[in-house]
Motif scaffolding. Structure first.
Motif: not given
Length: 393
Positions: A103-105, A112-113, A128-131
């Protein structure tokens, strides 16, 4: 031994020397240890109604969803859960994922792409990984530092010729228009290590002022704060156009999975652009039905969070540590080795607690992690508190 085996062995030896080696320890279904290490804050994972709903769903739909949500993996159960989550938490729409991590990813990667991300230093690894997945330009601000967030936002909004966006740090883009049409702020409502809460009112004000999107991870707020609907709802920001909420189904709801709550336009965007959603098998029917049953129990019993708050504050007083905003109590240890030894002593005494060590702790301080669960009987809670005091002191 080839080069890779040599490298792996050296990596393990280094972890062992620093007290950072981790090992999987399977537990039995019916061990007699008091569990104060898990995230089943309300004890709903083993509630008869939750178990029954999960079992019935598995019998009806099978063990898995069978495909991604966009193929055949969306069931009536998913629709029910999404509708009731949105209604309960005060949002127009919701989307359910196979894990809270996904969900966060998904929400950050889709919003935020190639954008600007302003991230609190203590956010969960999934954010962090999502960013990184979004390939965003990231500014990490000191924990709960509203002034630093505002400065980062102001740098994104710098007019042409006034010093650029500030993202490059050395003025390399000075004299150019801002490169960021979209800015996303990442926080948790309640942080799992220190147990403190985000200054949501100030952050929402900034999100409004700079037209940024504030993504709030409610993993440790849902089922714990207010009447159970989390810190965002309690603060009056549910449904706010500059706020998105991500929540897990695996903590207070005792199941598995995650969800994102926001506007119908946001959910439509995630369905079409969020790779962690598009290419992942849907949440299993048993987990979906279990989370739905737990949600209904929480909705019908708004007093449940109060028992968690009472227990965690009482234990904090006894251990002379600050009371957290959520259900997780952190007890600082002088070293990783001491933390591991204390955890082992607690287990030997019949109480299972968690253990935070670097790199899992953002400030580098090892801690015992104790969950104040409403699912533990009064008798077991009293016994556990006594044992914890003996070991920790």
């Amino acid at each position: 031994m080839n080069g890779w085996e040599t490298w792996l062995t050296r990596q393990r030896d280094t972890r062992e020397r620093l007290g950072l080696q981790r090992t999987l320890r399977p537990r039995g279904a019916h061990d007699d240890v008091i569990d104060l290490a898990g995230n089943d804050y309300l004890g709903l994972s083993k509630h008869p109604a939750v178990r029954s709903a999960a079992a019935e769903a598995a019998q009806t739909w099978g063990a898995g969803a069978g495909a991604s949500r966009l193929v055949t993996g969306t069931t009536d159960l998913h629709g029910e859960l999404e509708a009731e989550l949105a209604d309960y938490l005060g949002w127009p729409a919701a989307l359910v994922f196979s894990t809270g991590y996904h969900a966060n990813l998904a929400v950050v990667a889709a919003l935020a792409e190639r954008a600007r991300v302003i991230s609190d230093a203590h956010v969960h690894a999934s954010l962090v990984d999502a960013a990184r997945l979004a390939r965003a330009e990231v500014t990490v601000t000191d924990h709960n530092d509203v002034a630093a967030v505002e400065a980062a936002l102001a740098s994104c909004a710098s007019p042409e010729g006034a010093g650029g966006c500030g993202a490059c740090g050395d003025g390399g883009c000075a004299g150019k228009p801002t490169r960021f049409e979209r800015v996303v702020i990442l926080v948790e409502s309640i942080y799992s290590v220190l147990g403190d809460e985000a200054p949501l009112a100030e952050l929402v004000r900034l999100a409004e002022q700079y037209d940024a999107m504030l993504v709030v991870d409610e993993a440790h707020g849902l089922g714990v704060r207010g009447d159970g609907r989390g810190l965002v709802h309690a603060a009056g920001f549910a449904g706010h156009p500059n706020v998105v909420v991500a929540a897990t189904l695996s903590k207070s709801l005792g199941s598995q999975g995650g969800s994102v709550l926001g506007s119908p336009a946001l959910i439509d965007h995630l369905v079409n652009r969020a790779r962690p959603f598009i290419f992942d098998t849907g949440l299993a029917p048993a987990a979906t039905a279990g989370a739905l049953a737990a949600l209904r129990i929480l909705r019908d019993n708004p007093d449940l969070p109060a028992s968690v708050t009472e227990r965690v504050r009482g234990l904090a007083d006894l251990l002379d540590v600050p009371a957290p905003a959520g259900a997780l109590l952190s007890v600082p240890m002088t070293s990783p080795q001491e933390a591991v030894a204390a955890q082992a002593a607690c287990l030997e005494a019949g109480v299972r607690v968690g253990c935070f060590r670097p790199p899992s702790v953002p400030d580098g301080i090892s801690r015992l992690r104790i969950t104040a669960s409403a699912g533990v009987s009064d008798e077991d809670w009293s016994r556990a508190v006594k044992l914890l005091l003996e070991v920790i002191r």
